[in-house]
Design a protein around this motif. Structure first.
Motif: not given
Length: 423
Positions: A253-266
């Motif tokens: 398996p290729a396994k990656h993690c990452g932190h980001t801000p997320c943007f949602r209009r909601e």
């Protein structure tokens, strides 16, 4: 995106599973099969004319070599008609393939056989509950009042700078946010995920690849002048790292993690249930993504769910796991688990993670394949999950851990926060 061959060979099953997802356009299935029939017929006609033209070309060459120029010219006179027919069939084939494609992208992924029927979140299946619900004193405060009391988060300042749903974290609130991010990343790396730092904007091809487009464009922030979208989750850029890639079997398996801000209009979100950190337009999240062999994807889904549950247990948060019903699932998901923590001051469950198996739905759009043991290429399976989304984790940590002295920081976070109390 579903594969046409699977739709053709499993029409009744496809219709049955789409009904579980409460899909409103089942007639698309037959329209897709009819267009595929037309595509096949056109392709056959074009191939037959091409074969006839190729055979004639060889015959012309032989006749010319044998000095039979008149006979060669007679056959050559017919080549113009063949070329016209090939072009006509080619144009028709291109139009049919585009029409077929436009129909295919409207079909959601088929839900796994274990997905319960239902239309609303109330019909989701509770798989398990863990932890003890804390009993708070009568004067306990919701997290937005705790944030003001201890100067942790300024919602009004965020409104001034940007608008509602964009809070400003301050002092120990900002440090708690950073501590959680670092803790979640460290735990993901211990579980074998490689950290990546990815762009916060993606192009249309990336949004399509992970099935946010054309399904969720109304929920995404769009930068029109550059034709880019702010990411709603790190799933989009991380998974698109593998677009148009053929992996070796030993790379799975290729396994990656990452932190980001997320943007949602909601869009359309309002009321008491969205107060404070309950629903934001910008929030931080640590995402885990896996690309796996199809035989391993449901085993992997359970492992990813267990990883998220381990984080919640380590933070001392009571939680429950839900298997989403067909009507509450995402467009591209085959099976989704939601994890919810108990907000003691609000007296309700708050979703903090979704972990999903997309099977080949994303990989078919992404053209993400691997070379199997026989040396043939086949579509991989993709999975992703929140591990974890921060706002509601912060909300429940503040509410559930409030005492007369202040707010007690979970032991696992103290090495990251460098303080044990918010007081």
């Amino acid at each position: 995106m579903l594969q046409v061959s699977y739709i053709r060979d499993n029409r009744e099953q496809v219709l049955e599973r789409l009904a579980v997802k409460n899909f409103k356009q089942p007639e698309l299935v037959d329209e897709i099969i009819e267009l595929d029939d037309k595509r096949r017929s056109t392709q056959t006609s074009m191939d037959n004319v091409s074969a006839e033209a190729n055979a004639a070309a060889k015959q012309i060459g032989e006749l010319m070599r044998n000095g039979k120029k008149a006979e060669a010219e007679e056959i050559k006179a017919k080549t113009g008609a063949w070329k016209e027919d090939i072009k006509k069939f080619g144009d028709q084939l291109a139009l049919t393939e585009e029409e077929l494609y436009q129909k295919l992208v409207l079909l959601p992924n088929l839900p796994h056989s274990s997905v319960p029927k239902g239309l609303t979140p109330e019909e989701n299946e509770v798989v398990l509950e863990n932890g003890t619900i804390p009993e708070l004193p009568a004067n306990a405060l919701p997290h937005w009042e705790l944030a003001a009391k201890y100067n942790l988060i300024d919602f009004e300042l965020g409104v001034k700078i940007t608008g509602a749903g964009f809070p400003v974290y301050k002092n120990k609130g900002a440090k708690l946010q950073r501590a959680l991010i670092n803790y979640f990343i460290d735990e993901a790396e211990k579980a074998g995920y490689s950290e990546v730092s990815v762009p916060l904007m993606v192009n249309e091809a990336s949004g399509f690849g992970t099935s946010q487009l054309p399904d969720k464009e109304g929920q995404m922030y769009f930068v029109g002048i550059d034709n880019l979208y702010l990411i709603p989750t790190a799933e989009v850029p991380i998974t698109n790292m593998f677009r148009d890639v053929i992996l070796k079997a030993d790379e799975l398996p290729a396994k990656h993690c990452g932190h980001t801000p997320c943007f949602r209009r909601e869009a359309g979100s309002y009321g008491a249930h969205v107060r404070g950190l309950n629903r934001l337009h910008q929030f931080d999240k640590v995402e885990i993504v896996q690309v796996v062999h199809p035989d391993k994807s449901y085993e992997t889904l359970e492992q990813m769910s267990a990883h998220v549950q381990g984080l919640l247990q380590s933070l001392g948060l009571p939680y429950r796991v839900l298997r989403l019903c067909g009507g509450d699932m995402g467009f591209g998901s085959a099976l989704t688990y939601d994890m919810e923590t108990w907000s003691a001051a609000q007296q309700r469950w708050l979703e903090v993670s979704s972990v999903s198996n997309f099977e080949t739905f994303q990989s078919n759009r992404l053209k993400l394949r691997f070379r199997n043991a026989e040396g043939k290429t086949q579509l991989a399976h993709t999975l992703n999950g929140s591990a974890l989304a921060l706002p509601r984790i912060v909300a429940t940590l503040l509410e559930n851990n409030q005492t007369d002295r202040g707010i007690k920081i979970p032991e696992v976070l103290v090495p990251y926060t460098k303080f044990e109390w918010i007081d």
